[in-house]
Scaffold this motif. Structure first.
Motif, PDB file in Angstrom:
ATOM      1  N   GLY A   1       0.822  -1.200   0.000  1.00 21.23           N
ATOM      2  CA  GLY A   1       0.000   0.000   0.000  1.00 21.23           C
ATOM      3  C   GLY A   1       0.860   1.256   0.000  1.00 21.23           C
ATOM      4  N   GLY A   2       0.185   2.395  -0.167  1.00 21.54           N
ATOM      5  CA  GLY A   2       0.925   3.655  -0.157  1.00 21.54           C
ATOM      6  C   GLY A   2       0.121   4.765  -0.781  1.00 21.54           C
ATOM      7  N   LEU A   3       0.824   5.850  -1.074  1.00 21.26           N
ATOM      8  CA  LEU A   3       0.222   7.034  -1.682  1.00 21.26           C
ATOM      9  C   LEU A   3       0.587   7.075  -3.157  1.00 21.26           C
ATOM     10  CD1 LEU A   3      -1.184   9.824  -1.475  1.00 21.26           C
ATOM     11  CD2 LEU A   3       1.056  10.772  -0.843  1.00 21.26           C
ATOM     12  N   VAL A   4      -0.425   7.291  -4.000  1.00 19.39           N
ATOM     13  CA  VAL A   4      -0.196   7.335  -5.440  1.00 19.39           C
ATOM     14  C   VAL A   4      -1.117   8.383  -6.047  1.00 19.39           C
ATOM     15  CG1 VAL A   4      -1.889   5.516  -5.926  1.00 19.39           C
ATOM     16  CG2 VAL A   4       0.032   5.874  -7.507  1.00 19.39           C
ATOM     17  N   GLN A   5      -0.717   8.951  -7.162  1.00 21.59           N
ATOM     18  CA  GLN A   5      -1.555   9.939  -7.831  1.00 21.59           C
ATOM     19  C   GLN A   5      -2.624   9.258  -8.679  1.00 21.59           C
ATOM     20  OE1 GLN A   5       1.214  12.457 -10.010  1.00 21.59           O
ATOM     21  NE2 GLN A   5       1.304  13.898  -8.293  1.00 21.59           N
ATOM     22  N   THR A   6      -3.660  10.004  -8.986  1.00 19.49           N
ATOM     23  CA  THR A   6      -4.703   9.509  -9.875  1.00 19.49           C
ATOM     24  C   THR A   6      -4.087   9.015 -11.180  1.00 19.49           C
ATOM     25  OG1 THR A   6      -6.378  10.993  -8.950  1.00 19.49           O
ATOM     26  CG2 THR A   6      -6.767  10.136 -11.156  1.00 19.49           C
ATOM     27  N   GLY A   7      -4.532   7.823 -11.605  1.00 21.86           N
ATOM     28  CA  GLY A   7      -3.999   7.212 -12.808  1.00 21.86           C
ATOM     29  C   GLY A   7      -2.820   6.308 -12.580  1.00 21.86           C
ATOM     30  N   GLY A   8      -2.293   6.319 -11.385  1.00 24.19           N
ATOM     31  CA  GLY A   8      -1.128   5.500 -11.068  1.00 24.19           C
ATOM     32  C   GLY A   8      -1.493   4.055 -10.765  1.00 24.19           C
TER      33      GLY A   8
ATOM     34  N   ASN B   1      -4.452  -0.755 -11.356  1.00 24.00           N
ATOM     35  CA  ASN B   1      -4.064   0.224 -12.364  1.00 24.00           C
ATOM     36  C   ASN B   1      -5.137   1.297 -12.493  1.00 24.00           C
ATOM     37  OD1 ASN B   1      -1.771  -1.352 -12.947  1.00 24.00           O
ATOM     38  ND2 ASN B   1      -2.882  -2.514 -14.506  1.00 24.00           N
ATOM     39  N   SER B   2      -4.768   2.391 -13.120  1.00 20.91           N
ATOM     40  CA  SER B   2      -5.713   3.495 -13.356  1.00 20.91           C
ATOM     41  C   SER B   2      -6.449   3.870 -12.073  1.00 20.91           C
ATOM     42  CB  SER B   2      -6.710   3.120 -14.453  1.00 20.91           C
ATOM     43  OG  SER B   2      -6.043   2.776 -15.639  1.00 20.91           O
ATOM     44  N   LEU B   3      -5.711   4.044 -11.020  1.00 21.25           N
ATOM     45  CA  LEU B   3      -6.311   4.303  -9.707  1.00 21.25           C
ATOM     46  C   LEU B   3      -7.029   5.635  -9.678  1.00 21.25           C
ATOM     47  CD1 LEU B   3      -3.506   2.769  -7.529  1.00 21.25           C
ATOM     48  CD2 LEU B   3      -5.928   2.155  -7.383  1.00 21.25           C
ATOM     49  N   LYS B   4      -8.118   5.655  -8.915  1.00 26.70           N
ATOM     50  CA  LYS B   4      -8.960   6.835  -8.766  1.00 26.70           C
ATOM     51  C   LYS B   4      -9.026   7.216  -7.289  1.00 26.70           C
ATOM     52  CE  LYS B   4     -11.977   5.071 -12.450  1.00 26.70           C
ATOM     53  NZ  LYS B   4     -13.376   4.685 -12.791  1.00 26.70           N
ATOM     54  N   PRO B   5      -9.332   8.465  -6.988  1.00 25.98           N
ATOM     55  CA  PRO B   5      -9.457   8.858  -5.570  1.00 25.98           C
ATOM     56  C   PRO B   5     -10.462   7.993  -4.812  1.00 25.98           C
ATOM     57  CG  PRO B   5      -9.339  10.805  -6.955  1.00 25.98           C
ATOM     58  CD  PRO B   5      -9.422   9.629  -7.885  1.00 25.98           C
TER      59      PRO B   5
ATOM     60  N   GLY C   1      -4.528  -5.319   7.181  1.00 28.48           N
ATOM     61  CA  GLY C   1      -4.903  -4.194   6.331  1.00 28.48           C
ATOM     62  C   GLY C   1      -3.717  -3.352   5.904  1.00 28.48           C
ATOM     63  N   THR C   2      -3.822  -2.763   4.722  1.00 28.55           N
ATOM     64  CA  THR C   2      -2.799  -1.848   4.219  1.00 28.55           C
ATOM     65  C   THR C   2      -3.508  -0.655   3.583  1.00 28.55           C
ATOM     66  OG1 THR C   2      -0.794  -1.662   2.854  1.00 28.55           O
ATOM     67  CG2 THR C   2      -2.569  -3.033   1.971  1.00 28.55           C
ATOM     68  N   GLN C   3      -3.020   0.533   3.897  1.00 28.78           N
ATOM     69  CA  GLN C   3      -3.671   1.759   3.437  1.00 28.78           C
ATOM     70  C   GLN C   3      -3.270   2.072   2.004  1.00 28.78           C
ATOM     71  OE1 GLN C   3      -5.862   4.043   5.160  1.00 28.78           O
ATOM     72  NE2 GLN C   3      -6.056   4.878   3.085  1.00 28.78           N
ATOM     73  N   VAL C   4      -4.266   2.353   1.186  1.00 28.94           N
ATOM     74  CA  VAL C   4      -4.045   2.855  -0.172  1.00 28.94           C
ATOM     75  C   VAL C   4      -4.695   4.227  -0.265  1.00 28.94           C
ATOM     76  CG1 VAL C   4      -4.619   2.548  -2.607  1.00 28.94           C
ATOM     77  CG2 VAL C   4      -3.921   0.574  -1.231  1.00 28.94           C
ATOM     78  N   THR C   5      -3.912   5.215  -0.648  1.00 31.70           N
ATOM     79  CA  THR C   5      -4.419   6.575  -0.788  1.00 31.70           C
ATOM     80  C   THR C   5      -4.119   7.071  -2.187  1.00 31.70           C
ATOM     81  OG1 THR C   5      -4.030   7.008   1.564  1.00 31.70           O
ATOM     82  CG2 THR C   5      -4.358   8.920   0.123  1.00 31.70           C
ATOM     83  N   VAL C   6      -5.164   7.504  -2.887  1.00 30.99           N
ATOM     84  CA  VAL C   6      -5.013   8.005  -4.247  1.00 30.99           C
ATOM     85  C   VAL C   6      -5.327   9.499  -4.226  1.00 30.99           C
ATOM     86  CG1 VAL C   6      -5.687   7.777  -6.653  1.00 30.99           C
ATOM     87  CG2 VAL C   6      -5.760   5.776  -5.129  1.00 30.99           C
ATOM     88  N   SER C   7      -4.349  10.298  -4.560  1.00 36.68           N
ATOM     89  CA  SER C   7      -4.528  11.751  -4.530  1.00 36.68           C
ATOM     90  C   SER C   7      -5.023  12.248  -5.886  1.00 36.68           C
ATOM     91  CB  SER C   7      -3.210  12.434  -4.172  1.00 36.68           C
ATOM     92  OG  SER C   7      -2.244  12.188  -5.180  1.00 36.68           O
ATOM     93  N   SER C   8      -5.836  13.295  -5.821  1.00 36.61           N
ATOM     94  CA  SER C   8      -6.413  13.851  -7.063  1.00 36.61           C
ATOM     95  C   SER C   8      -5.537  14.937  -7.638  1.00 36.61           C
ATOM     96  CB  SER C   8      -7.808  14.382  -6.787  1.00 36.61           C
ATOM     97  OG  SER C   8      -7.772  15.342  -5.760  1.00 36.61           O
TER      98      SER C   8
END
Length: 123
Positions: free
Chosen positions: A9-16, A83-87, A116-123
């Motif tokens: 898990g982690g922080l990724v931008q939209t579309g990542g 893939n193609s992650l969204k907020p 559990g593992t946190q996934v955060t998708v930033s816009s």
């Protein structure tokens, strides 16, 4: 005692993209049905994807075409390629297992959960 340990898990931008892994121990992994759930605050845990011991898969409509679940029985590991992650994919993702003829299709039927593992998708 059965253990399911998630990572990736982690922080990724939209579309990542991200790939989650879940390593299972003290379980007959090849004979177990596995899945990934996710949960956001105030909401029920929802099934994202599942894979049976015979490698049949199913997905939530919201992730079809973007997420892929797979398993490596030699490594006792189940993966979730996202893939193609969204907020709206932001959540805590949980690995789930049910042995033999059990199912992970409903949260009440899951036998074992990871931490559990946190996934955060930033816009």
């Amino acid at each position: 005692q059965v253990q399911l340990v998630e990572s990736g898990g982690g922080l990724v931008q939209t579309g990542g993209s991200l790939r989650l892994s879940c390593v299972a121990s003290r379980i007959n992994f090849s004979m177990s049905n596995m899945g990934w759930y996710r949960q956001t605050p105030g909401k029920q845990r929802e099934l994202v994807a599942a894979i049976t011991s015979s490698k049949s898969t199913n997905y939530a409509d919201s992730v079809k075409g973007r997420f892929t679940i797979s398993r490596d029985n030699a490594k006792n590991t189940v993966y979730l390629q996202m893939n193609s992650l969204k907020p709206e994919d932001t959540a805590v993702y949980y690995c789930a297992a049910a042995r033999y003829y059990g199912t992970v299709q409903t949260s009440t039927s899951v036998e074992y959960w990871g931490q559990g593992t946190q996934v955060t998708v930033s816009s």
